[in-house]
Design an enzyme around this catalytic site. Sequence first.
Site, PDB file in Angstrom:
ATOM      1  N   SER A 208       6.200 -32.750  27.682  1.00  0.00           N
ATOM      2  CA  SER A 208       5.021 -32.760  26.822  1.00  0.00           C
ATOM      3  C   SER A 208       4.304 -31.404  26.883  1.00  0.00           C
ATOM      4  CB  SER A 208       4.119 -33.927  27.240  1.00  0.00           C
ATOM      5  OG  SER A 208       3.151 -34.196  26.265  1.00  0.00           O
ATOM      6  N   ASP A 428       9.368 -39.183  18.326  1.00  0.00           N
ATOM      7  CA  ASP A 428       8.285 -38.996  19.296  1.00  0.00           C
ATOM      8  C   ASP A 428       6.956 -38.839  18.558  1.00  0.00           C
ATOM      9  OD1 ASP A 428       6.508 -38.000  21.271  1.00  0.00           O
ATOM     10  OD2 ASP A 428       8.129 -36.993  22.321  1.00  0.00           O
ATOM     11  N   HIS A 456       8.411 -41.045  24.521  1.00  0.00           N
ATOM     12  CA  HIS A 456       7.935 -39.733  24.954  1.00  0.00           C
ATOM     13  C   HIS A 456       8.401 -39.502  26.385  1.00  0.00           C
ATOM     14  CE1 HIS A 456       5.331 -36.257  24.655  1.00  0.00           C
ATOM     15  NE2 HIS A 456       4.635 -36.612  25.728  1.00  0.00           N
TER      16      HIS A 456
END
Length: 529
Positions: A208, A428, A456
């Site tokens: 991320s 995502d 994710h």
Amino acid sequence: MRRVVGAVSGVAVLCTGLVGGLGPGGASARPQSIAWVACGGASRAECGSVRVPLDPAEPYGQQITIAVNRIKGSAPRDGNHLGVLLVNPGGPGASGTALAAYVATKLPKDLAARYDVIGFDPRGVGASKPALSCVDIKRYYAAPRADSVPQSHAEESVLLGRAEEFATGCANRWSWFLPYLNTENTARDLDVIRQALGEEKISYLGYSYGTYLGAVYATLFPQRVRRMVLDSVVDPEEVWYQANVAQNYAFDRRHRDFLSWVAANDSVYRIGNTLKAAEFAWYAMRQRLRSRPAGGIVGPSELDDIFMVGGYTNLVWPQLGRLFSEYVRSGDTTGLVEAYHKHAENDAADENGYAVYLGVQCRDAVWPKTWAQWHADAARVHAKAPFMAWPNTVYNAPCVFWPERGVKPVKVGTKDLPPVLLVQAERDAATPYEGALSMRAAFPTARLVTEPGGNHGVALSGNACVDRQVLTYLREGVLAPQRKAGRAADLTCPTLPAPRPLTPMMAAASSGRGSLASILLGDISQIPG
């Protein structure tokens, strides 16, 4: 990337490293070393700390402390040892210590023996000092909060007042710290950690926002990178306002994936067997909670927080489907209240993560200066993608009032890197697929491995095809051949099957705890982060 922020366990004891002078740009004139001690508890992790300059341009000025932990590999320190693997779970604002322990347990034994897995709390976070806090938690987060989707000018003013209150609280408490809280300085801290570890090069695994931090580090210090895995990739060309707009569309799409799944399992949930019916029921539930919060605490904003978790991982879909059905069919609010306490109730770690999230993103890049543009964009997106358009806008709204203006972000990219592995789920929500394509273009040596799903965080979470690519790369530095076609991945792996609806008892037990998702989400969730 904007993500849920939560408390993670694992680091309780910190010790101060031996402080040495730091040269320009973070280079050590007299390198410090880390005094490792056992973290305590059942963990075999060791804990320590590293001193870094508050302002890298003033290396001999005020210092701050970065907390680190290590799960040491057992292989001899010879040619068989692969050095250190630093990990970061994202945020900005997330602690990396729990992720280090997770990664160390998920690597095959032979590979875990060859790496020292290193976690760290970035500046301002968790056990690092200082750790930010800007408001009184109990009062600021008292539930139910104002609805994040305003239905009048007065309601919008309340939301803006909350945003200004948080920004003012941070300014009043941390005016000396906020000018130096950004991704570039965190990347420079990472290089000081490298030096303190006594390593010429590092390997890195970031998820991320951790992909953006890794990309900035690779841009600034390409000669210091051995291997790098970036999973669930931030678009380096859209930090940060446009990235959040893209998120709004992607979260709405993923929420509709969940509602379609509920409709496909109508024999269990009995809400309706079409997406249209499930959408109607969900938004009717949200509207009902405006006037009658479940248990007196779960209003529409708390509902958004709960169901946003389903945008990150489908592991929670059975639980969310059950409580959705119970409320719609019988008015039972028990599941909603339980899910709030589990996924959406904020504590000190959440508030710390939110403060650092804002500090980094508001400072990293330029944001629109007037609320009028924010309002116009939120209204425009909401008309097509209502699930997160306003909640996400309100979450970032303190940047309108932030005391430190945003600056031009680091131009990410370099050709002077060893091969880099990018991993991405095509649906995502938090880091949309286009970001991985932009990152691949920024790093010509990169290869992109995708799967068609939407969770994710893909690597080391159970997809055997993806994990095979990641582990081969970490072990041998070998990547799949590069494909020249524009938007196509270099390799596409099959996705994991969708979850099955469960009985109420099984759904309550199936929370995804211990999974990668639970680490990235922190087990206790806030709103998209």
